[in-house]
Design an enzyme around this catalytic site. Structure first.
Site, short mmCIF file in Angstrom:
data_model
loop_
_atom_site.label_atom_id
_atom_site.label_comp_id
_atom_site.label_asym_id
_atom_site.label_seq_id
_atom_site.Cartn_x
_atom_site.Cartn_y
_atom_site.Cartn_z
N LYS A 1 0.84 -1.20 0.00
CA LYS A 1 0.00 0.00 0.00
C LYS A 1 0.87 1.25 0.00
O LYS A 1 0.61 2.21 -0.71
CB LYS A 1 -0.95 -0.01 1.21
CG LYS A 1 -2.09 -1.00 1.04
CD LYS A 1 -2.92 -1.24 2.30
CE LYS A 1 -3.94 -2.35 2.04
NZ LYS A 1 -4.81 -2.65 3.18
N GLN B 1 -4.92 -1.60 9.40
CA GLN B 1 -4.85 -2.92 8.76
C GLN B 1 -5.43 -4.00 9.67
O GLN B 1 -5.06 -4.09 10.85
CB GLN B 1 -3.38 -3.23 8.40
CG GLN B 1 -3.20 -4.48 7.56
CD GLN B 1 -3.77 -4.38 6.16
OE1 GLN B 1 -3.83 -3.30 5.57
NE2 GLN B 1 -4.21 -5.48 5.60
N ASP C 1 -11.17 2.85 3.65
CA ASP C 1 -11.45 1.42 3.56
C ASP C 1 -12.94 1.16 3.34
O ASP C 1 -13.34 0.05 2.98
CB ASP C 1 -11.04 0.72 4.87
CG ASP C 1 -9.75 -0.06 4.75
OD1 ASP C 1 -9.42 -0.50 3.63
OD2 ASP C 1 -9.08 -0.23 5.77
#
Ligand code: GUN
Length: 285
Positions: free
Chosen positions: A53, A97, A120
């Protein structure tokens, strides 16, 4: 006949290229977009995802911040950091995460991220908006799947889509997005009785189960499109999806490989969401 292999790497490069152009516009009119990534614990897969990422941010001209914690991090520490990032006007996206270390309430952490920075698309506000078809941050993997189908001009409207798996990250949201595109959607899961017969009706199969090579060629309708979200390892350590690719490739009309299918799309959509957030914060569209 062999199926067309859907090249997720190529499509993701297209999306990242577009995000990079938008990021450059942000820079010219104020500042670079910025993504804050929180990594807690020692999950080896998470470490690789976070590295990828950050690399994508670099490629796209997005500033990235990383906050790393051990498995002994407390909920309070994470909530404190999220509060700081929420009120930092130069931060456009915040990503924590998953999975988080045991003992940490994932919902509590996810819900603490401001919905305006939730790149997200996991916050209940964004989930609700997605379900009611309002503009919001869409979760990256499901949005990437829809993007792939559209890029390849694969018709969704009026088609039978069968999703196998009902996770909050993939199964449930991709079902909602396929429905929003006017597919007739069936969701199968571990308690489904007639899995094989149901998958056989699918024009579009989305496999998000987490079991290596679970979907076999005999389950597929000739010429269907197969989207494989799985990232598993075979007994000899080789990366494989939830679909038995080697055989399914002769039944399907189009199929995503693992690796090089859905994976790169997830990251590309994250870049797109971060740029979208920055643009709205800088007040241009
Ligand atoms: N873990 C597995 N997939 C994801 C994702 O898309 N976002 C986050 N934050 N964690 C994940």
């Amino acid at each position: 006949m062999q199926a067309e292999i859907i090249n997720g790497k190529e499509i993701s490069e297209f999306i990242k290229g577009r995000a990079a152009k938008e990021a450059e516009k942000c820079k010219v009119s104020g500042r670079e977009p910025c993504l804050a990534v929180i990594l807690a614990g020692d999950d080896p897969a998470s470490q690789i995802y976070v590295k990828n990422k950050r690399r994508a941010c670099e490629e796209c001209g997005i500033r990235s911040l990383q906050y790393t914690f051990g498995a002994d991090v407390s909920e309070e520490e994470l909530l404190g950091l999220i509060e700081t990032l929420n009120s930092d006007e130069t931060v456009d996206g915040i990503l924590c995460q998953l999975p988080l270390p045991s003992g940490i309430d994932e919902a509590k952490i996810t819900n603490a991220i401001s919905p305006e920075k939730d790149v997200d698309g996991f916050h209940p506000v964004n989930v609700g908006k997605m379900l009611s078809g309002k503009d919001c941050f869409l979760p990256c993997t499901p949005a990437g799947i829809i993007e792939m189908l559209k890029y390849k001009n694969i018709e969704i409207s009026g088609k039978n889509a069968v999703v196998i798996g009902r996770s909050n990250i993939v199964g449930k949201p991709v079902s909602a997005l396929l429905l929003a595109e006017n597919a007739t959607v069936t969701v199968c899961h571990s308690k489904t009785k007639n899995l094989k017969e149901t998958v056989k009706t699918a024009d579009i199969v989305v496999a998000a189960i987490g079991k290596p090579k679970f979907i076999t060629a005999d389950m597929l309708k000739e010429g269907c499109t197969v989207i494989d979200v799985g990232i598993n390892r075979t007994e000899n350590g080789k990366l494989c999806g939830d679909v038995d690719f080697e055989n399914a490739v002769f039944a399907a009309g189009a199929i995503t490989p693992v690796p090089g299918g859905v994976g790169p799309m997830t990251i590309a959509m994250l870049m797109q969401n971060t740029v979208k957030s920055c643009k709205s914060r800088l007040n241009f569209h």
